[in-house]
Write a protein that holds these residues in place. Structure first.
Motif, PDB file in Angstrom:
ATOM      1  N   SER A 191       0.783  -1.232   0.000  1.00 32.97           N
ATOM      2  CA  SER A 191       0.000   0.000   0.000  1.00 32.97           C
ATOM      3  C   SER A 191       0.809   1.273   0.000  1.00 32.97           C
ATOM      4  N   THR A 222      -7.553   9.176   1.418  1.00 35.71           N
ATOM      5  CA  THR A 222      -6.389   8.392   1.017  1.00 35.71           C
ATOM      6  C   THR A 222      -6.685   7.543  -0.209  1.00 35.71           C
ATOM      7  N   TRP A 223      -7.836   6.876  -0.205  1.00 39.53           N
ATOM      8  CA  TRP A 223      -8.159   5.966  -1.307  1.00 39.53           C
ATOM      9  C   TRP A 223      -8.419   6.728  -2.602  1.00 39.53           C
ATOM     10  N   ARG A 271      -5.097   7.876  -4.005  1.00 40.71           N
ATOM     11  CA  ARG A 271      -4.392   6.779  -4.651  1.00 40.71           C
ATOM     12  C   ARG A 271      -4.977   6.479  -6.042  1.00 40.71           C
ATOM     13  N   TYR A 282      -9.020   1.669  -8.918  1.00 38.60           N
ATOM     14  CA  TYR A 282      -7.801   1.183  -8.265  1.00 38.60           C
ATOM     15  C   TYR A 282      -7.560  -0.295  -8.575  1.00 38.60           C
ATOM     16  N   LEU A 299       1.819  11.347  -1.600  1.00 40.88           N
ATOM     17  CA  LEU A 299       0.958  10.169  -1.685  1.00 40.88           C
ATOM     18  C   LEU A 299       0.660   9.965  -3.165  1.00 40.88           C
ATOM     19  N   ARG A 349      -0.294   8.610  -6.955  1.00 44.76           N
ATOM     20  CA  ARG A 349      -1.431   7.982  -7.632  1.00 44.76           C
ATOM     21  C   ARG A 349      -0.963   6.660  -8.237  1.00 44.76           C
ATOM     22  N   THR A 375       4.302  -0.477  -4.867  1.00 46.02           N
ATOM     23  CA  THR A 375       4.450   0.869  -4.311  1.00 46.02           C
ATOM     24  C   THR A 375       5.590   0.967  -3.311  1.00 46.02           C
TER      25      THR A 375
END
Length: 532
Positions: free
Chosen positions: A20, A99-100, A103, A425, A511, A513, A520
């Motif tokens: 993550s 956060t999600w 990303r 995602y 953070l 993408r 990651t």
């Protein structure tokens, strides 16, 4: 291990989590189990408070189809829950939506998703405090058998002063950390759930009482959403029904604090799934019982009576429960108080995550050295909610009704973005994993996200009408619309200011993408020295 130099123009790269890339923020781990998370989730959703505040506005939009609209509101929540579960399993982080979405879609959309969550919570915190004030004076009036005491809540200055007192008390409890919060919630949840079951049964019994002229037997047509008069009414009803389910995702903001799970699902994901199932049964059952007992007319207890629309159970308590009405009043009071306390968990942890990843000023990310609570973020959200309520109380006589409608808009906005983050995602990995993953990570969450964003756009347009919500308006523009658009506009302004003051996050350097197929481990992630 490289650390982030606050004076350097570029962030250093560090290895954190090979899956993550998410980093820790100083919150205590292993302090909450499935039952504890479930209790906190129930407390945030606050069934007793939520229903007394939402049944009236929902019935004013869709009438006898109120049970149907509560059932339909569950469907996008279920679809969104699947996306939340998948994202939380891949990236457990207190920032959740922020956060999600960052990303999946990048920093700008991620920031606005986080802002939507924070704004929704500020709106509901003010609403919770307002309900608590009304039921405090109502409980006292019942105890001393003096109905005039209940009218004290109508005094704006007393109302605001007591409201601020409730906010301060709840903030103090949350300030002391998750452990004290959990103990407080166990007591209040057991009490309010017991009283609510009693109240529902009593309404069904009362609906069949010949002395109740408004009572009627439940009909299958009440569960048919296609009988709603118009799409505008349907969208408005869905926005209100989504409000009643809102709050279950708070459980997922505790991903860094829950105990390790032995099964496939994480502790917080298990609690979230159980919570959603409990809520749909309780809410649809309550809506059905309320419509059956009170009807949709404009009588003293009718759901079409605009005088009781903001607080239906206050009018129904004595007719339904007789001398035991004090228990319902106290249940709603403690429900609102407990929810103020537990609801503060979500914005505080989202603010903490945003500050941790440099999307907000660094001062907000401080965690109390003794209580391990994000105390700066907690104080900030409580203060803003208190100021908002005080201002709104002077602008609108029906502040609770208007904030609920605006809250529904905010929830549709950030839930929709978060749900769509799942298919984007997981778009590569889900295809390789098979049909089950395609459905649970892409198709169903994507459908839920699209539905919610459609409802958001439709209700935003309709809320500009001066007749929207309670009918309060400024210069002919509906107050509900002004609240919704104004709150999002403030978010855009704050985002642009933060981007200018601290551009690293908005350039994707803090953070990054990515999608689930990418390694990651070498992604640049901010390290504040709190450790992984």
């Amino acid at each position: 291990m490289a650390k982030y130099d606050l004076n350097a123009p570029e962030p250093a790269t560090r290895t954190l989590d090979s899956v993550s890339g998410i980093s820790k923020k100083g919150l205590p781990s292993g302090t909450v189990g499935v039952l504890g998370a479930l209790v906190i989730g129930l407390s945030v959703c606050a069934p007793a408070y939520t229903l007394t505040a939402a049944v009236g506005p929902a019935a004013s939009e869709v009438g006898y189809q109120t049970p149907a609209i509560f059932l339909m509101g569950f469907i996008p929540m279920l679809l969104v829950a699947l996306g939340y579960r998948a994202l939380n399993s891949a990236m457990p982080d207190s920032g959740t939506s922020f956060t999600w979405a960052t990303r999946a879609f990048g920093p700008w959309i991620g920031w606005m998703a986080g802002w939507g969550l924070i704004a929704a919570t500020v709106l509901v915190l003010s609403n919770l405090a307002g309900i608590a004030v009304e039921f405090l004076f109502q409980s006292i009036s019942i105890m001393v058998n003096d109905p005039s005491i209940a009218d004290i809540a109508d005094n704006k200055f007393i109302n605001i002063a007591v409201c601020l007192g409730f906010m301060a008390l709840a903030t103090l409890i949350s300030y002391r950390g998750m452990t004290s919060t959990k103990v407080f919630q166990y007591i209040t949840v057991v009490f309010q759930m017991g009283v609510m079951v009693w109240f529902i049964v009593a309404m069904f019994v009362g609906a069949g009482d010949p002395a109740n002229a408004e009572g009627t037997a439940p009909q299958l047509s009440w569960f048919n959403p296609f009988e709603v008069s118009s799409f505008s009414a349907f969208a408005a009803g869905i926005a209100v029904s989504i409000f009643v389910y809102w709050g279950w995702d708070t459980v997922l903001t505790m991903g860094e604090e829950t105990k390790p799970s032995k099964g496939r699902l994480s502790t917080e994901s298990k609690a979230a799934m159980i919570l959603v199932a409990i809520l749909v049964v309780l809410y649809v059952g309550t809506a059905t019982a309320t419509v059956a007992f009170a009807g949709i007319g404009d009588g003293p207890t009718g759901l079409g009576n605009s005088a009781i629309v903001e607080n239906v159970f206050a009018a129904l308590a004595h007719p339904v429960m007789g001398p035991a009405a004090i228990l319902l009043s106290l249940a709603i009071l403690v429900s609102a108080m407990a929810s103020i306390n537990s609801t503060a968990i979500s914005p505080a942890r989202t603010l903490l995550a945003m500050a941790h990843y440099r999307a907000l000023p660094a001062a907000i990310k401080r965690v109390h050295p003794r209580f391990k609570s994000p105390h700066v973020a907690l104080m900030l959200s409580s203060i803003v909610a208190s100021v908002f309520y005080a201002v709104m109380r002077f602008i609108s006589e029906d502040v609770l009704w208007d904030t609920i409608t605006a809250l529904g808009m905010m929830v549709c906005f950030y839930y929709g973005i978060t749900a769509l983050a799942s298919p984007w995602y997981f778009r590569r990995t889900a295809v390789r994993e098979g049909v089950g993953s395609i459905l649970s990570k892409i198709v169903l969450p994507g459908l839920g996200g699209v539905l919610l964003l459609i409802v958001f756009v439709k209700t935003t347009i309709d809320s500009m009408s001066p007749d929207a919500g309670s009918g309060s308006n400024i210069a002919g523009v509906g107050l509900v619309g002004l609240i919704g658009v104004g709150v999002l506009g403030i978010g855009v302004v704050l985002m642009l200011l933060q981007a200018k003051a601290s551009p690293e996050f908005f350039r994707g350097r803090v953070l990054a993408r990515v999608d689930a197929s990418e390694d990651t481990s070498a992604m640049p992630v901010f390290d504040d020295g709190l450790g992984s």
